[in-house]
Motif scaffolding. Structure first.
Motif, PDB file in Angstrom:
ATOM      1  N   GLU A  45      28.692  25.930 -32.018  1.00  0.00           N
ATOM      2  CA  GLU A  45      28.735  25.229 -30.683  1.00  0.00           C
ATOM      3  C   GLU A  45      26.621  26.032 -30.870  1.00  0.00           C
ATOM      4  O   GLU A  45      26.295  26.641 -30.575  1.00  0.00           O
ATOM      5  CB  GLU A  45      28.510  25.912 -29.663  1.00  0.00           C
ATOM      6  CG  GLU A  45      28.365  25.219 -28.037  1.00  0.00           C
ATOM      7  CD  GLU A  45      29.322  25.348 -27.105  1.00  0.00           C
ATOM      8  OE1 GLU A  45      30.217  26.515 -26.954  1.00  0.00           O
ATOM      9  OE2 GLU A  45      28.833  25.002 -26.065  1.00  0.00           O
ATOM     10  N   PRO A  46      26.099  24.628 -31.210  1.00  0.00           N
ATOM     11  CA  PRO A  46      24.924  24.565 -31.275  1.00  0.00           C
ATOM     12  C   PRO A  46      24.351  24.153 -29.776  1.00  0.00           C
ATOM     13  O   PRO A  46      24.448  23.532 -28.834  1.00  0.00           O
ATOM     14  CB  PRO A  46      23.892  23.550 -32.139  1.00  0.00           C
ATOM     15  CG  PRO A  46      25.388  22.342 -31.604  1.00  0.00           C
ATOM     16  CD  PRO A  46      26.822  23.741 -31.368  1.00  0.00           C
ATOM     17  N   ALA A  47      23.155  24.706 -28.957  1.00  0.00           N
ATOM     18  CA  ALA A  47      22.146  25.211 -28.207  1.00  0.00           C
ATOM     19  C   ALA A  47      21.961  23.271 -28.054  1.00  0.00           C
ATOM     20  O   ALA A  47      21.047  22.730 -28.871  1.00  0.00           O
ATOM     21  CB  ALA A  47      21.077  25.613 -28.047  1.00  0.00           C
ATOM     22  N   PHE A  48      22.449  22.662 -26.803  1.00  0.00           N
ATOM     23  CA  PHE A  48      21.541  20.839 -26.502  1.00  0.00           C
ATOM     24  C   PHE A  48      21.512  21.149 -25.070  1.00  0.00           C
ATOM     25  O   PHE A  48      21.257  21.717 -24.272  1.00  0.00           O
ATOM     26  CB  PHE A  48      22.788  20.095 -27.389  1.00  0.00           C
ATOM     27  CG  PHE A  48      22.433  18.539 -27.501  1.00  0.00           C
ATOM     28  CD1 PHE A  48      22.556  17.571 -26.968  1.00  0.00           C
ATOM     29  CD2 PHE A  48      20.847  18.504 -28.560  1.00  0.00           C
ATOM     30  CE1 PHE A  48      22.636  16.381 -27.117  1.00  0.00           C
ATOM     31  CE2 PHE A  48      20.392  17.581 -29.273  1.00  0.00           C
ATOM     32  CZ  PHE A  48      21.104  16.073 -28.125  1.00  0.00           C
ATOM     33  N   TRP A  49      21.085  19.749 -24.970  1.00  0.00           N
ATOM     34  CA  TRP A  49      21.096  19.396 -23.675  1.00  0.00           C
ATOM     35  C   TRP A  49      22.290  19.228 -22.773  1.00  0.00           C
ATOM     36  O   TRP A  49      23.167  19.615 -23.271  1.00  0.00           O
ATOM     37  CB  TRP A  49      19.910  18.273 -22.607  1.00  0.00           C
ATOM     38  CG  TRP A  49      20.689  17.072 -23.344  1.00  0.00           C
ATOM     39  CD1 TRP A  49      21.317  16.471 -24.179  1.00  0.00           C
ATOM     40  CD2 TRP A  49      19.600  15.570 -22.204  1.00  0.00           C
ATOM     41  NE1 TRP A  49      21.732  15.185 -23.939  1.00  0.00           N
ATOM     42  CE2 TRP A  49      21.287  15.100 -23.114  1.00  0.00           C
ATOM     43  CE3 TRP A  49      18.688  15.576 -21.106  1.00  0.00           C
ATOM     44  CZ2 TRP A  49      20.662  13.030 -22.426  1.00  0.00           C
ATOM     45  CZ3 TRP A  49      18.503  14.365 -21.365  1.00  0.00           C
ATOM     46  CH2 TRP A  49      19.693  13.099 -21.340  1.00  0.00           C
ATOM     47  N   LEU A  50      21.606  19.106 -21.273  1.00  0.00           N
ATOM     48  CA  LEU A  50      23.069  18.691 -20.505  1.00  0.00           C
ATOM     49  C   LEU A  50      23.603  17.886 -20.013  1.00  0.00           C
ATOM     50  O   LEU A  50      24.023  17.942 -19.183  1.00  0.00           O
ATOM     51  CB  LEU A  50      23.009  19.765 -19.631  1.00  0.00           C
ATOM     52  CG  LEU A  50      23.397  21.622 -19.999  1.00  0.00           C
ATOM     53  CD1 LEU A  50      23.691  22.672 -18.741  1.00  0.00           C
ATOM     54  CD2 LEU A  50      24.349  21.281 -20.638  1.00  0.00           C
ATOM     55  N   GLY A  51      22.824  16.712 -20.532  1.00  0.00           N
ATOM     56  CA  GLY A  51      23.319  15.220 -19.977  1.00  0.00           C
ATOM     57  C   GLY A  51      22.053  14.859 -19.009  1.00  0.00           C
ATOM     58  O   GLY A  51      22.169  13.232 -19.072  1.00  0.00           O
ATOM     59  N   GLN A  52      21.247  15.691 -18.675  1.00  0.00           N
ATOM     60  CA  GLN A  52      19.991  15.160 -18.040  1.00  0.00           C
ATOM     61  C   GLN A  52      19.272  16.388 -17.812  1.00  0.00           C
ATOM     62  O   GLN A  52      19.788  17.837 -18.116  1.00  0.00           O
ATOM     63  CB  GLN A  52      20.302  14.874 -16.584  1.00  0.00           C
ATOM     64  CG  GLN A  52      21.250  15.897 -15.733  1.00  0.00           C
ATOM     65  CD  GLN A  52      21.141  16.119 -14.184  1.00  0.00           C
ATOM     66  OE1 GLN A  52      21.994  14.586 -13.691  1.00  0.00           O
ATOM     67  NE2 GLN A  52      21.029  16.542 -12.801  1.00  0.00           N
ATOM     68  N   PRO A  53      17.469  15.987 -17.637  1.00  0.00           N
ATOM     69  CA  PRO A  53      16.851  16.887 -18.016  1.00  0.00           C
ATOM     70  C   PRO A  53      17.197  18.310 -17.504  1.00  0.00           C
ATOM     71  O   PRO A  53      16.883  18.625 -15.522  1.00  0.00           O
ATOM     72  CB  PRO A  53      15.269  16.621 -18.231  1.00  0.00           C
ATOM     73  CG  PRO A  53      15.605  15.234 -18.133  1.00  0.00           C
ATOM     74  CD  PRO A  53      17.332  14.851 -17.879  1.00  0.00           C
ATOM     75  N   ARG A  54      16.409  18.804 -17.956  1.00  0.00           N
ATOM     76  CA  ARG A  54      16.741  20.628 -17.342  1.00  0.00           C
ATOM     77  C   ARG A  54      15.512  20.733 -16.503  1.00  0.00           C
ATOM     78  O   ARG A  54      14.512  20.163 -16.714  1.00  0.00           O
ATOM     79  CB  ARG A  54      16.883  21.975 -18.126  1.00  0.00           C
ATOM     80  CG  ARG A  54      18.880  22.080 -18.452  1.00  0.00           C
ATOM     81  CD  ARG A  54      17.543  23.274 -19.610  1.00  0.00           C
ATOM     82  NE  ARG A  54      19.426  23.460 -20.249  1.00  0.00           N
ATOM     83  CZ  ARG A  54      20.278  22.739 -21.084  1.00  0.00           C
ATOM     84  NH1 ARG A  54      19.179  22.292 -22.222  1.00  0.00           N
ATOM     85  NH2 ARG A  54      21.340  23.357 -21.542  1.00  0.00           N
ATOM     86  N   THR A  55      14.707  21.621 -15.276  1.00  0.00           N
ATOM     87  CA  THR A  55      13.671  21.472 -14.889  1.00  0.00           C
ATOM     88  C   THR A  55      13.063  22.516 -14.599  1.00  0.00           C
ATOM     89  O   THR A  55      12.171  23.511 -13.855  1.00  0.00           O
ATOM     90  CB  THR A  55      14.322  20.473 -13.303  1.00  0.00           C
ATOM     91  OG1 THR A  55      14.773  21.613 -13.013  1.00  0.00           O
ATOM     92  CG2 THR A  55      14.523  19.493 -13.478  1.00  0.00           C
TER      93      THR A  55
END
Lengths: 247, 313
Positions: free
Chosen positions: B36-46
């Motif tokens: 499982e590679p690290a990616f975004w979660l669908g909307q930008p983290r802040t």
């Protein structure tokens, strides 16, 4: 300063070093030795954090295989300590963490906090297992209660089973939650240190309620539940529980 | 487990967005290990804290959760191309990476690369390639879904520029246009079988028919979108149906991923082939060795989960 906790840490460190190194080859021993000495010299949280992680690559994993004499020795050094299930990597990680034990609490506690926050599953198991031999025992109460809330059963086991720390440090509420969770997860209650000593009527009531819930759902009731709750129940409650156990 | 059942590896899947039902289905269909590679979660983290907690879940909860279904879980850690565009945040995330890249189940830096091919994306792509080189880590590269050929060629050029060996880099999301270049330059060529937007099963069959199985890897990249966590076993089944030699099917759906990520040193067949006997209390596949219950997969075959498995409050 808790003198008893300090001496426990020293005695545990000595013990772990002896029982771990005999399982390691030259390369692993050299790495562990060198790293412990480096930590003693440099006092660095960054070095500790990295060593805690890379230990998994450096230390071949096997059970410590402690003899009954050694287990008795462990108990003498730290009453209630039961490292019979520990492996070499967990022991090595505990040694690394103990290497900075002389730091004052305002430095040591955040250091451990940092390790807990970014720990992997095996890392968390090692940390929670090590609680009984860490200095500043009062500082880890919140963490232990948090460990009980984990969804990772391996982590819950590391806190709750074969570990003297919760019975000594957790508040009644937090201890009761731990026992209830152990019942919920079907863990062996006999392995909860100090359970008989810390059991109370609030816990007994919670357990009886839970037994009623399981009975109504026609689901198995934890076979060790009556023994824990029994001493605090009325005769009528005990009869009711008995009937439910018999299904 | 049925001894003649085929084994599969899905070396790119976002289990954080998949349910327990998916995990059960994956295991029942032969998937034994995932990355499982690290990616975004669908909307930008802040904030950096959310990255830290996400990385923490990849080495903790997701690893444990997959284990409950008898799937060995590994991961890649990195700052993805989308969120590299928030430079203030990206700087903070770069500080976090060293705290995770040495964890037990981390096999690569990833998934990193280009999204839109902005200067910021390139800056953090390069910085992470340097990190990989310094710590001798494998790299999983995400190639852009727009301007793919150019992005893939540029990604490979950057890897070589930073002194990485191509056989230690997996270029993912290849297609018919990129594959000849990826193969020719000596990189691993992974393909994501994802309905509509990426590669399809049928096209994958023809790629293997044309190029053989050397250096080729199949994955699902299943995430929260319309994707399939059974893409790998289904692709294998289709390949067999379409007459692809068995050795090639096994290579692209298992063997090559094992070789590619096996270079990390902590991605080993022995991790999932036999029960772990080091710690009798180890909780894997829904039961402890001590309790000696019926293996989870046998029960799964009957269509029901045992009560004590996967208890989550």
């Amino acid at each position: 300063m808790d003198i008893r906790a300090v001496s426990r840490s020293v005695l545990a460190h000595e013990f772990l070093e002896f029982v771990t190194v005999r399982h390691l080859d030259l390369a692993a021993t050299a790495w562990l030795d060198g790293t412990l000495r480096l930590l003693a010299r440099e006092d660095s949280p960054t070095i500790l954090a990295q060593a805690f992680d890379t230990a998994a690559r450096r230390i071949p994993v096997c059970n410590l295989e402690l003899s009954s004499t050694e287990l008795a020795d462990a108990q003498r050094r730290r009453p209630g300590w039961q490292p019979q299930h520990w492996n070499t990597l967990q022991a090595a990680r505990t040694l690394l963490v103990l290497a900075l034990r002389h730091q004052p609490p305002e430095m040591y506690v955040p250091l451990l906090d940092g390790l807990f926050t970014t720990a992997s599953e095996p890392g968390l198991v090692a940390l929670y297992q090590s609680l009984p031999v860490l200095p500043y025992p009062a500082a880890w109460e919140r963490r232990a209660a948090e460990g009980v809330r984990s969804n990772m059963t391996s982590v819950v086991r590391a806190v709750a089973l074969a570990n003297p720390y919760p019975a000594e440090a957790l508040s009644e509420g937090a201890f009761n939650q731990m026992v209830l969770k152990a019942v919920f997860l079907d863990l062996p209650l006999a392995e909860i240190s100090g359970l008989a000593r810390r059991a109370n009527s609030t816990l007994a009531d919670m357990l009886l309620d839970f037994a009623r819930e399981r009975f109504a759902a026609r689901r198995r009731i934890h076979p060790e539940l009556p023994e824990v709750a029994g001493p605090f129940l009325s005769e009528e409650q005990k009869r009711q529980l008995d009937r439910m156990m018999k299904g | 487990m049925n001894q003649t059942m085929h084994r599969y590896i899905d070396p790119h899947i976002h289990l954080t967005s998949r349910t327990a039902n998916d995990l059960a289905a994956m295991r029942a269909n032969g998937i034994v290990a995932v990355i499982e590679p690290a990616f975004w979660l669908g909307q930008p983290r802040t904030s950096a804290g959310t990255f830290r907690d996400y990385f923490s879940s990849l080495v903790g909860w997701e690893h444990f959760r997959a284990g409950q279904f008898g799937i060995r879980h590994y991961c890649a850690i990195g700052l993805n191309s989308k969120e590299a565009n928030d430079e203030r945040l990206a700087e903070e995330v770069m500080e976090l990476l060293p705290q995770f890249i040495h964890k037990e189940n981390v096999v690569a830096i990833g998934e990193i690369g280009y999204d839109d091919m902005t200067p910021a994306e390139e800056k953090y792509f390069r910085l992470q390639l340097e990190l990989a080189r310094k710590h001798e880590l494998l790299v999983m590269v995400h190639t852009p879904h727009r301007n793919k050929l150019k992005g893939t060629l540029r990604s490979m050029a950057l890897c070589l520029e930073h002194g990485l060996e191509p056989e230690r880099v997996i270029i993912d999301h290849n297609n018919e246009e990129t594959v000849p270049h990826t193969l020719q330059q000596g990189f691993w060529a992974a393909f994501t079988i994802y309905p509509k937007t990426k590669m399809s099963n049928e096209r994958m069959v023809e790629i293997v028919r044309r190029y053989g199985s050397r250096q080729i890897i199949v994955d699902s990249s299943a995430d929260w979108g319309l994707s399939d966590p059974l893409a790998v076993p289904k692709t294998a089944a289709l390949m067999r149906l379409r007459g692809i030699p068995e050795a090639d099917v096994q290579a692209v759906c298992y063997g090559n991923a094992l070789v590619a990520y096996g270079q990390a040193g902590n991605f080993r067949e022995s991790d999932w082939l036999g029960p772990c006997t080091v710690d009798q209390r180890e909780f894997f596949a829904g039961n402890t060795v001590l309790r000696g219950q019926e293996p989870l997969v046998a029960v799964l075959a009957e269509g029901a989960l045992p009560e004590s498995a996967c208890l989550i409050e």
